[in-house]
Scaffold this motif. Structure first.
Motif, PDB file in Angstrom:
ATOM      1  N   ALA A 167       1.837  -1.442  -6.561  1.00  0.00           N
ATOM      2  CA  ALA A 167       2.892  -2.371  -6.959  1.00  0.00           C
ATOM      3  C   ALA A 167       4.031  -2.437  -5.948  1.00  0.00           C
ATOM      4  O   ALA A 167       4.964  -3.219  -6.117  1.00  0.00           O
ATOM      5  N   GLY A 168       3.960  -1.594  -4.904  1.00  0.00           N
ATOM      6  CA  GLY A 168       5.037  -1.571  -3.923  1.00  0.00           C
ATOM      7  C   GLY A 168       6.262  -0.811  -4.392  1.00  0.00           C
ATOM      8  O   GLY A 168       7.328  -0.899  -3.792  1.00  0.00           O
ATOM      9  N   GLU A 169       6.111  -0.041  -5.472  1.00  0.00           N
ATOM     10  CA  GLU A 169       7.243   0.703  -6.033  1.00  0.00           C
ATOM     11  C   GLU A 169       7.465   2.044  -5.341  1.00  0.00           C
ATOM     12  O   GLU A 169       8.540   2.625  -5.438  1.00  0.00           O
ATOM     13  N   ARG A 170       6.439   2.535  -4.660  1.00  0.00           N
ATOM     14  CA  ARG A 170       6.591   3.764  -3.873  1.00  0.00           C
ATOM     15  C   ARG A 170       6.363   3.382  -2.415  1.00  0.00           C
ATOM     16  O   ARG A 170       5.254   3.455  -1.894  1.00  0.00           O
ATOM     17  N   ALA A 171       7.434   2.967  -1.786  1.00  0.00           N
ATOM     18  CA  ALA A 171       7.330   2.410  -0.436  1.00  0.00           C
ATOM     19  C   ALA A 171       7.963   3.301   0.616  1.00  0.00           C
ATOM     20  O   ALA A 171       7.898   3.000   1.802  1.00  0.00           O
ATOM     21  N   GLY A 172       8.593   4.406   0.207  1.00  0.00           N
ATOM     22  CA  GLY A 172       9.247   5.285   1.170  1.00  0.00           C
ATOM     23  C   GLY A 172       8.301   6.320   1.729  1.00  0.00           C
ATOM     24  O   GLY A 172       7.231   6.581   1.192  1.00  0.00           O
ATOM     25  N   GLY A 173       8.680   6.937   2.839  1.00  0.00           N
ATOM     26  CA  GLY A 173       7.881   7.997   3.442  1.00  0.00           C
ATOM     27  C   GLY A 173       7.008   7.498   4.570  1.00  0.00           C
ATOM     28  O   GLY A 173       6.679   6.307   4.651  1.00  0.00           O
ATOM     29  N   ALA A 174       6.625   8.435   5.417  1.00  0.00           N
ATOM     30  CA  ALA A 174       5.902   8.096   6.647  1.00  0.00           C
ATOM     31  C   ALA A 174       4.540   7.456   6.391  1.00  0.00           C
ATOM     32  O   ALA A 174       4.102   6.596   7.149  1.00  0.00           O
ATOM     33  N   ASN A 175       3.859   7.872   5.330  1.00  0.00           N
ATOM     34  CA  ASN A 175       2.495   7.396   5.100  1.00  0.00           C
ATOM     35  C   ASN A 175       2.392   6.369   3.977  1.00  0.00           C
ATOM     36  O   ASN A 175       1.289   6.022   3.551  1.00  0.00           O
ATOM     37  N   GLY A 177       2.884   3.178   3.921  1.00  0.00           N
ATOM     38  CA  GLY A 177       2.192   1.940   4.296  1.00  0.00           C
ATOM     39  C   GLY A 177       0.688   2.064   4.170  1.00  0.00           C
ATOM     40  O   GLY A 177       0.020   1.134   3.687  1.00  0.00           O
ATOM     41  N   ILE A 178       0.168   3.214   4.584  1.00  0.00           N
ATOM     42  CA  ILE A 178      -1.276   3.462   4.478  1.00  0.00           C
ATOM     43  C   ILE A 178      -1.698   3.435   3.011  1.00  0.00           C
ATOM     44  O   ILE A 178      -2.661   2.763   2.633  1.00  0.00           O
ATOM     45  N   MET A 179      -0.945   4.160   2.181  1.00  0.00           N
ATOM     46  CA  MET A 179      -1.319   4.268   0.774  1.00  0.00           C
ATOM     47  C   MET A 179      -1.121   2.952   0.029  1.00  0.00           C
ATOM     48  O   MET A 179      -1.895   2.620  -0.881  1.00  0.00           O
ATOM     49  N   MET A 180      -0.118   2.180   0.387  1.00  0.00           N
ATOM     50  CA  MET A 180       0.083   0.884  -0.252  1.00  0.00           C
ATOM     51  C   MET A 180      -1.079  -0.050   0.062  1.00  0.00           C
ATOM     52  O   MET A 180      -1.555  -0.791  -0.808  1.00  0.00           O
ATOM     53  N   ASP A 181      -1.562   0.019   1.297  1.00  0.00           N
ATOM     54  CA  ASP A 181      -2.695  -0.824   1.687  1.00  0.00           C
ATOM     55  C   ASP A 181      -3.966  -0.409   0.940  1.00  0.00           C
ATOM     56  O   ASP A 181      -4.700  -1.254   0.427  1.00  0.00           O
ATOM     57  N   VAL A 182      -4.209   0.905   0.875  1.00  0.00           N
ATOM     58  CA  VAL A 182      -5.394   1.401   0.163  1.00  0.00           C
ATOM     59  C   VAL A 182      -5.328   1.026  -1.313  1.00  0.00           C
ATOM     60  O   VAL A 182      -6.275   0.485  -1.888  1.00  0.00           O
ATOM     61  N   ALA A 183      -4.194   1.325  -1.947  1.00  0.00           N
ATOM     62  CA  ALA A 183      -4.054   1.101  -3.386  1.00  0.00           C
ATOM     63  C   ALA A 183      -4.128  -0.372  -3.754  1.00  0.00           C
ATOM     64  O   ALA A 183      -4.581  -0.725  -4.854  1.00  0.00           O
ATOM     65  N   SER A 184      -3.723  -1.241  -2.835  1.00  0.00           N
ATOM     66  CA  SER A 184      -3.754  -2.682  -3.122  1.00  0.00           C
ATOM     67  C   SER A 184      -5.178  -3.186  -3.332  1.00  0.00           C
ATOM     68  O   SER A 184      -5.386  -4.250  -3.926  1.00  0.00           O
ATOM     69  N   LYS A 185      -6.156  -2.427  -2.864  1.00  0.00           N
ATOM     70  CA  LYS A 185      -7.554  -2.839  -2.964  1.00  0.00           C
ATOM     71  C   LYS A 185      -8.299  -2.142  -4.106  1.00  0.00           C
ATOM     72  O   LYS A 185      -9.487  -2.365  -4.307  1.00  0.00           O
ATOM     73  N   LEU A 186      -7.592  -1.286  -4.842  1.00  0.00           N
ATOM     74  CA  LEU A 186      -8.227  -0.534  -5.925  1.00  0.00           C
ATOM     75  C   LEU A 186      -8.033  -1.227  -7.265  1.00  0.00           C
ATOM     76  O   LEU A 186      -6.938  -1.714  -7.575  1.00  0.00           O
ATOM     77  N   THR A 187      -9.080  -1.254  -8.072  1.00  0.00           N
ATOM     78  CA  THR A 187      -8.979  -1.761  -9.438  1.00  0.00           C
ATOM     79  C   THR A 187      -8.464  -0.649 -10.340  1.00  0.00           C
ATOM     80  O   THR A 187      -8.473   0.538  -9.971  1.00  0.00           O
ATOM     81  N   ASP A 188      -8.039  -0.996 -11.549  1.00  0.00           N
ATOM     82  CA  ASP A 188      -7.600   0.018 -12.509  1.00  0.00           C
ATOM     83  C   ASP A 188      -8.718   1.018 -12.795  1.00  0.00           C
ATOM     84  O   ASP A 188      -8.479   2.225 -12.902  1.00  0.00           O
TER      85      ASP A 188
END
Length: 202
Positions: A167-175, A177-188
């Motif tokens: 959801a872009g709610e955890r956007a801080g920290g060095a990594n 961006g990687i996790m936001m990209d991965v999670a954006s492709k995951l279903t519930d």
């Protein structure tokens, strides 16, 4: 003589890599306030949506504490708790929690097959990489890179964080961006399966 010098340099280098900047004994003194939510030693949180802190990786833990203190990672329950702590205090806390043993849970048997497939092989069709590539096949993380151990973490917490990344709610920290990209492709369903799988991984 050159071999001896090289051996000493290598040995000192490996020792330095093996030990972080924190002092676990000093960290234990400041950890009492953390036990109210994360349990003694950070191993048994009082609610499953709170993370286990034990054995996550000293670098990862330190980075999260820095981000939480600075406000880059907003956690309402922790507001003000770290304000009086120095950078050394944060390093000591990270070292203490990393020195504690992770208590591994039990994955849902119905979700193990799907969760394992995602964790170890990703989903090529949707572009999801294997979690094991960064977090280790055994779930022990990657300390030099600051990637946390996942094996044994509560499924509820992993679900909460993956959805926050998505959801872009955890956007801080060095990594992030990687996790936001991965999670954006995951279903519930995928999030639930992989979270359950890692909760029992050791």
């Amino acid at each position: 003589m050159k071999r001896l010098i090289a051996g000493v340099v290598l040995g000192v280098g490996l020792t330095a890599m093996a030990h972080g900047a924190g002092d676990p004994a000093a960290g234990e003194q400041n950890a009492a306030v953390c036990a109210g939510c994360h349990g003694q030693g950070g191993a048994k949180p009082v609610m499953a949506v709170y993370p286990k802190l034990s054995g996550l990786g000293e670098k990862y833990l330190y980075n999260q504490l820095v981000d939480i203190k600075s406000g880059d990672r907003a956690i309402p329950e922790m507001t003000g708790l770290l304000n009086a702590m120095s950078d050394q205090d944060l390093q000591d806390l990270a070292a203490y929690f990393n020195s504690q043993e992770m208590v591994v849970g039990q994955a849902n048997p119905d979700l193990v097959e799907q969760g394992q497939a995602l964790y170890r092989g990703g989903n090529m069709a949707s572009g999801v990489p294997a979690c094991s590539g960064c977090h280790n096949p055994s779930g022990i993380g990657n300390e030099p890179a600051g990637y946390p151990a996942l094996g044994g973490q509560t499924a509820e917490y992993v679900i909460k964080q993956l959805k926050a990344y998505r959801a872009g709610e955890r956007a801080g920290g060095a990594n992030a961006g990687i996790m936001m990209d991965v999670a954006s492709k995951l279903t519930d369903a995928e999030i639930e399966a992989v979270a359950s799988y890692v909760s029992g991984l050791n």
